[in-house]
Design a protein around this motif. Sequence first.
Motif, PDB file in Angstrom:
ATOM      1  N   SER A   1     -37.258 -12.582 -19.444  1.00 37.21           N
ATOM      2  CA  SER A   1     -36.891 -11.245 -19.457  1.00 37.21           C
ATOM      3  C   SER A   1     -35.717 -10.872 -20.335  1.00 37.21           C
ATOM      4  O   SER A   1     -34.635 -11.782 -20.447  1.00 37.21           O
ATOM      5  CB  SER A   1     -36.555 -10.756 -18.291  1.00 37.21           C
TER       6      SER A   1
ATOM      7  N   ASP B   1     -34.956  -4.719 -20.007  1.00 38.39           N
ATOM      8  CA  ASP B   1     -35.607  -3.877 -20.985  1.00 38.39           C
ATOM      9  C   ASP B   1     -37.133  -4.320 -21.484  1.00 38.39           C
ATOM     10  O   ASP B   1     -37.741  -3.372 -21.761  1.00 38.39           O
ATOM     11  CB  ASP B   1     -34.803  -4.222 -22.333  1.00 38.39           C
ATOM     12  N   GLY B   2     -37.296  -5.557 -21.280  1.00 39.27           N
ATOM     13  CA  GLY B   2     -38.649  -6.100 -21.934  1.00 39.27           C
ATOM     14  C   GLY B   2     -38.958  -7.548 -21.268  1.00 39.27           C
ATOM     15  O   GLY B   2     -38.128  -8.224 -20.685  1.00 39.27           O
TER      16      GLY B   2
ATOM     17  N   GLY C   1     -41.928  -4.255 -24.272  1.00 41.02           N
ATOM     18  CA  GLY C   1     -40.646  -3.662 -23.992  1.00 41.02           C
ATOM     19  C   GLY C   1     -39.855  -3.532 -25.291  1.00 41.02           C
ATOM     20  O   GLY C   1     -40.390  -3.054 -26.324  1.00 41.02           O
ATOM     21  N   ALA C   2     -38.799  -3.772 -25.252  1.00 38.40           N
ATOM     22  CA  ALA C   2     -37.686  -3.486 -26.528  1.00 38.40           C
ATOM     23  C   ALA C   2     -37.897  -4.431 -27.425  1.00 38.40           C
ATOM     24  O   ALA C   2     -38.409  -5.574 -27.118  1.00 38.40           O
ATOM     25  CB  ALA C   2     -36.304  -3.429 -25.946  1.00 38.40           C
TER      26      ALA C   2
ATOM     27  N   PHE D   1     -32.652  -8.356 -22.126  1.00 37.70           N
ATOM     28  CA  PHE D   1     -31.658  -7.115 -21.778  1.00 37.70           C
ATOM     29  C   PHE D   1     -30.966  -6.661 -23.075  1.00 37.70           C
ATOM     30  O   PHE D   1     -30.641  -7.488 -23.735  1.00 37.70           O
ATOM     31  CB  PHE D   1     -30.833  -7.440 -20.517  1.00 37.70           C
ATOM     32  N   GLN D   2     -30.719  -5.430 -23.024  1.00 36.48           N
ATOM     33  CA  GLN D   2     -29.677  -4.867 -24.155  1.00 36.48           C
ATOM     34  C   GLN D   2     -30.342  -5.115 -25.511  1.00 36.48           C
ATOM     35  O   GLN D   2     -29.668  -6.031 -26.342  1.00 36.48           O
ATOM     36  CB  GLN D   2     -28.384  -5.260 -24.072  1.00 36.48           C
ATOM     37  N   GLN D   3     -31.673  -4.910 -25.695  1.00 30.97           N
ATOM     38  CA  GLN D   3     -32.350  -5.222 -26.952  1.00 30.97           C
ATOM     39  C   GLN D   3     -32.371  -6.607 -27.463  1.00 30.97           C
ATOM     40  O   GLN D   3     -32.168  -6.973 -28.562  1.00 30.97           O
ATOM     41  CB  GLN D   3     -31.609  -4.331 -27.971  1.00 30.97           C
TER      42      GLN D   3
END
Length: 253
Positions: A197, A218-219, A237-238, A199-201
């Motif tokens: 997982s 995020d993804g 996701g991102a 986070f923050q791009q």
Amino acid sequence: MKETPLSNCERQFLLKAIEEKKRLDGRQTYDYRNIKITFGTDYGCCIVDIGKTRVLAQVSCELVAPKDSRPTEGILFFNLELSSMASPAFESNRQSELLVKLNRLLERCLRNSKCIDTESLCVVAGEKVWQIRVDIHVLNHDGNIMDAASIAAITALSHFRRPDVGIQGEEVTVYALEERDPIPLSVYHMPICVSFSFFQQGTYLLVDPCEREERVMDGLLVIAMNNVKITWNNQSGAFLNVQKTQSNAFHVR
């Protein structure tokens, strides 16, 4: 029944902890939770625990007509089920978007990677082949269902034994387990999924996310691999920049 949404304080706490490279269960960024595999009394039955996530896999078989396009190959069928017993977020007997996605990923990991020799499942070309069905039930959801399901499925397939058959003329006889020793499936390799997982791009990355980490991510990047190579990867996701090197490892930036 729907799950209780995270409060803003909980969300901020989780994200702040991830920024500081801390996790709720004390793991490091790339630490996996303990994996436990328990076999049932029947062939092809096993339970896989990843932390508090628990998945049951059961393999069964039956003789069916082959597909017209592949008259000499058996059939592999996967069915993953999410029930409200596993989590309040799941609704039984409902085709949710998550359920469809998990089933597709499972088929890509196991069937499309050709880990099972389907030609060995042919009994009479164009007439009778073995259909191998893998039913996977999520018993408890605490994150990372995909990894648990892939481990349970390939373990159950490796443990499974199908009945032996005999052919006399046009007659096909299926022998009981007491009459002849059952036959294991031909397993070429054992692909499993590893989920990350981000986070923050993509600034922060965690392996084997728990349920609360999944709710703020995020993804998700899912990589299927065996002991030789990476078979495929799926990203949702991102945006995340992924490069594959000659050593068959992925660098995530």
